[in-house]
Design an enzyme around this catalytic site. Structure first.
Site, PDB file in Angstrom:
ATOM      1  CG  HIS A  28      -1.732  -1.052   1.557  1.00  0.00           C
ATOM      2  ND1 HIS A  28      -1.330  -2.173   2.227  1.00  0.00           N
ATOM      3  CD2 HIS A  28      -3.047  -1.223   1.295  1.00  0.00           C
ATOM      4  CE1 HIS A  28      -2.348  -2.999   2.355  1.00  0.00           C
ATOM      5  NE2 HIS A  28      -3.405  -2.454   1.799  1.00  0.00           N
ATOM      6  CG  ASP A  56       1.767  -1.194   3.420  1.00  0.00           C
ATOM      7  OD1 ASP A  56       1.085  -0.788   4.367  1.00  0.00           O
ATOM      8  OD2 ASP A  56       1.375  -2.060   2.603  1.00  0.00           O
ATOM      9  CG  MET A  76      -1.075  -5.885  -6.374  1.00  0.00           C
ATOM     10  SD  MET A  76      -1.194  -5.264  -4.679  1.00  0.00           S
ATOM     11  CE  MET A  76      -1.929  -6.658  -3.839  1.00  0.00           C
ATOM     12  CD  GLU A 122      -8.581  -7.884  -1.258  1.00  0.00           C
ATOM     13  OE1 GLU A 122      -7.609  -7.284  -1.764  1.00  0.00           O
ATOM     14  OE2 GLU A 122      -8.520  -8.444  -0.146  1.00  0.00           O
ATOM     15  CE  LYS A 176     -12.018  -8.237   5.702  1.00  0.00           C
ATOM     16  NZ  LYS A 176     -10.871  -7.565   6.362  1.00  0.00           N
ATOM     17  CD  GLU A 202      -7.986 -11.755   1.931  1.00  0.00           C
ATOM     18  OE1 GLU A 202      -7.449 -10.769   1.388  1.00  0.00           O
ATOM     19  OE2 GLU A 202      -8.135 -11.880   3.158  1.00  0.00           O
ATOM     20  CG  HIS A 258     -11.854 -11.044   1.968  1.00  0.00           C
ATOM     21  ND1 HIS A 258     -11.462  -9.939   1.260  1.00  0.00           N
ATOM     22  CD2 HIS A 258     -11.081 -11.059   3.091  1.00  0.00           C
ATOM     23  CE1 HIS A 258     -10.489  -9.311   1.923  1.00  0.00           C
ATOM     24  NE2 HIS A 258     -10.241  -9.989   3.026  1.00  0.00           N
ATOM     25  CG  ASP A 308      -9.913 -10.018   8.427  1.00  0.00           C
ATOM     26  OD1 ASP A 308      -9.502 -11.018   7.810  1.00  0.00           O
ATOM     27  OD2 ASP A 308      -9.551  -8.863   8.173  1.00  0.00           O
ATOM     28  CG  ASP A 362      -5.892 -11.443   7.513  1.00  0.00           C
ATOM     29  OD1 ASP A 362      -6.403 -11.708   6.416  1.00  0.00           O
ATOM     30  OD2 ASP A 362      -5.951 -10.325   8.052  1.00  0.00           O
ATOM     31  CG  ASP A 416      -3.988  -9.889   2.191  1.00  0.00           C
ATOM     32  OD1 ASP A 416      -3.229  -9.466   3.083  1.00  0.00           O
ATOM     33  OD2 ASP A 416      -4.994  -9.266   1.816  1.00  0.00           O
TER      34      ASP A 416
HETATM   35  C1  GCO Z   1      -8.001  -7.134   4.491  1.00  0.00           C
HETATM   36  C2  GCO Z   1      -7.731  -7.038   3.006  1.00  0.00           C
HETATM   37  C3  GCO Z   1      -6.506  -6.232   2.665  1.00  0.00           C
HETATM   38  C4  GCO Z   1      -6.356  -5.956   1.180  1.00  0.00           C
HETATM   39  C5  GCO Z   1      -5.256  -4.985   0.948  1.00  0.00           C
HETATM   40  C6  GCO Z   1      -4.943  -4.768  -0.505  1.00  0.00           C
HETATM   41  O1  GCO Z   1      -8.694  -8.044   4.887  1.00  0.00           O
HETATM   42  O2  GCO Z   1      -7.537  -6.269   5.232  1.00  0.00           O
HETATM   43  O3  GCO Z   1      -7.611  -8.343   2.525  1.00  0.00           O
HETATM   44  O4  GCO Z   1      -5.385  -6.912   3.154  1.00  0.00           O
HETATM   45  O5  GCO Z   1      -6.097  -7.110   0.467  1.00  0.00           O
HETATM   46  O6  GCO Z   1      -5.600  -3.761   1.528  1.00  0.00           O
HETATM   47  O7  GCO Z   1      -5.738  -3.808  -1.041  1.00  0.00           O
HETATM   48 MN    MN Z   2      -6.698  -9.062   0.712  1.00  0.00          MN
HETATM   49 MN    MN Z   3      -8.338  -9.867   3.954  1.00  0.00          MN
HETATM   50 MN    MN Z   4      -7.559  -9.193   6.830  1.00  0.00          MN
END
Ligand code: GCO
Ligand code: MN
Ligand code: MN
Ligand code: MN
Length: 387
Positions: free
Chosen positions: A54, A57, A88, A181, A183, A217, A220, A255, A257, A287
């Site tokens: 990002h 980041d 990316m 993307e 979510k 994702e 998600h 969430d 991850d 991710d």
């Molecule tokens: C999340 C999202 C993020 C995006 C990222 C890329 O759950 O926080 O998956 O990780 O993928 O912001 O745009």
């Molecule tokens: Mn993501």
């Molecule tokens: Mn995510």
């Molecule tokens: Mn996440």
């Protein structure tokens, strides 16, 4: 061996290996790393293709020109010594308080314009590092109460922003492909475009639909109990799978991850099988982040494990596709009938008349064998390594 190489096109984000373990209930458990240190960590894991980021980041929001020049130069050196690329880039349109009620869909025209400006600058930054995929995750695009925003206006605002940015992409010759993307949960009470399919519908209404695809994702769709594989399959069938975010999580939880394939072995297998069978050539971005308990060394194990699991599931796909007994069953359950298929493939008055005149013995049809228990058990045996 399951050793990854850059040809596998595995990528990590600065925010994934750089995750400090902070959560809504607790402070960080790991110390923050600089972008260059994160690149070194990815290099240490070995075999990855690149790193994604990002805008913030890499460059903190209020960094001076001098500070950002230094960060970029350190980052470039780290990329070079670790032989990693930037495939990316994306925009942080969710952390800053200014985006508390959304970015492209904010009720405030000034904030909407600022979000577009911030994305333009982030696109410049991404292009500077050679990124060709641009991900858009609208983390704050939504509501807690629908008294606060018109959901139809929100779609229109989102469309205007993407159309503008597509034109900017052409104007600047960045050559980006955008990947939207979806979510379903977190961080808003209700997020617009909740699933990948929402975007597949939306994309067709854009000025440059060919420039835009999706970045599904795993977690998600999984977090709301949906079948991720089916969503990815539809994206592939629409030729819209431009990028993919791999991770894992227990269904219907927050969430999480988690590391790819750490929880949903079977879905992860069918996902890798789908990507392999359809020869997906895009990037596979992990991710996800290490458990909050992990130290730096364990974070490296997390990165290695993500890639290793993918490679193992690729190997299992090959085994599945070569397994005589499994393939015999796959063949058995897919019955063709050329005559009938030629009738239903294309509507003509003649075909319709012939179809209407056809006699079906539905009792006989219902009796045809579908040994799905046997097939699923063979799949299980194969995945467990006892086949
Ligand atoms: C999340 C999202 C993020 C995006 C990222 C890329 O759950 O926080 O998956 O990780 O993928 O912001 O745009
Ligand atoms: Mn993501
Ligand atoms: Mn995510
Ligand atoms: Mn996440």
């Amino acid at each position: 061996t399951f050793t990854p190489t850059p040809a596998d096109k595995f990528t990590f984000g600065l925010w994934t290996l750089g995750n400090t373990g902070r959560d809504p209930f607790g402070e960080p458990t790991r110390s923050p790393l600089t972008p260059a240190q994160i690149v070194d960590a990815i290099g240490q894991a070995g075999g990855a293709f690149g790193v994604n980021f990002h805008d913030n980041d890499l460059i903190p929001l209020d960094a001076s020109d001098q500070a950002s020049a230094q960060i970029k130069s350190d980052f470039r050196k780290a990329l070079r010594r670790n032989k990693l690329k930037i495939p990316m880039a994306t925009t942080n349109l969710f952390s800053d308080p200014v985006f508390k009620d959304g970015a492209f869909t904010s009720n405030d025209a000034d904030i909407r314009a600022y979000a577009i400006q911030k994305t333009m600058r982030a696109m410049q930054l991404g292009a500077e590092f050679g990124a060709k995929i641009y991900v858009m995750w609208g983390g704050r695009e939504g509501t807690e109460s629908d008294a606060t925003k018109d959901p139809i206006l929100a779609v229109k605002r989102y469309r205007k922003a993407i159309n503008f940015l597509c034109k900017y992409n052409l104007d600047q010759n960045f050559g980006f492909k955008f990947a939207l993307e979806a979510k379903a949960n977190e961080p808003r009470g209700h997020i617009y475009f909740a699933v990948t399919g929402s975007y597949l519908g939306f994309i067709e209404t854009l000025d440059h639909p060919k420039m835009v695809g999706v970045n599904p994702e795993f977690a998600h769709e999984n977090m709301v109990g949906l079948n991720f594989v089916h969503h990815v399959a539809q994206a592939i069938e629409h030729k819209k799978l431009f990028h993919i975010d791999l991770n894992d999580q227990v269904m219907c939880r927050y969430d999480q991850d988690f590391r790819f394939a750490s929880n949903s072995y079977k879905q992860a297998f069918f996902l890798v099988k789908l990507l392999t069978d359809t020869q997906y050539r895009g990037f596979k971005h992990f991710d996800s982040h290490a458990y909050r308990q992990s130290d730096h060394q364990d974070v490296i194990e997390f990165a290695k494990g993500s890639m290793r699991s993918y490679k193992i599931l690729e190997y299992k796909t090959d085994q599945f596709n070569k397994d005589k007994q499994i393939q015999k069953l796959v063949k058995l359950i897919n019955r063709d009938n050329r005559k009938l298929t030629s009738l239903t493939n294309k509507f003509t008055k003649k075909n319709a008349a012939q179809l209407l005149a056809t006699n079906f013995n539905r009792h006989k049809l219902a009796e045809r064998r579908l040994p799905y228990e046997e097939l699923d058990q063979l799949t299980f045996d194969l995945l467990m390594g006892v086949r």
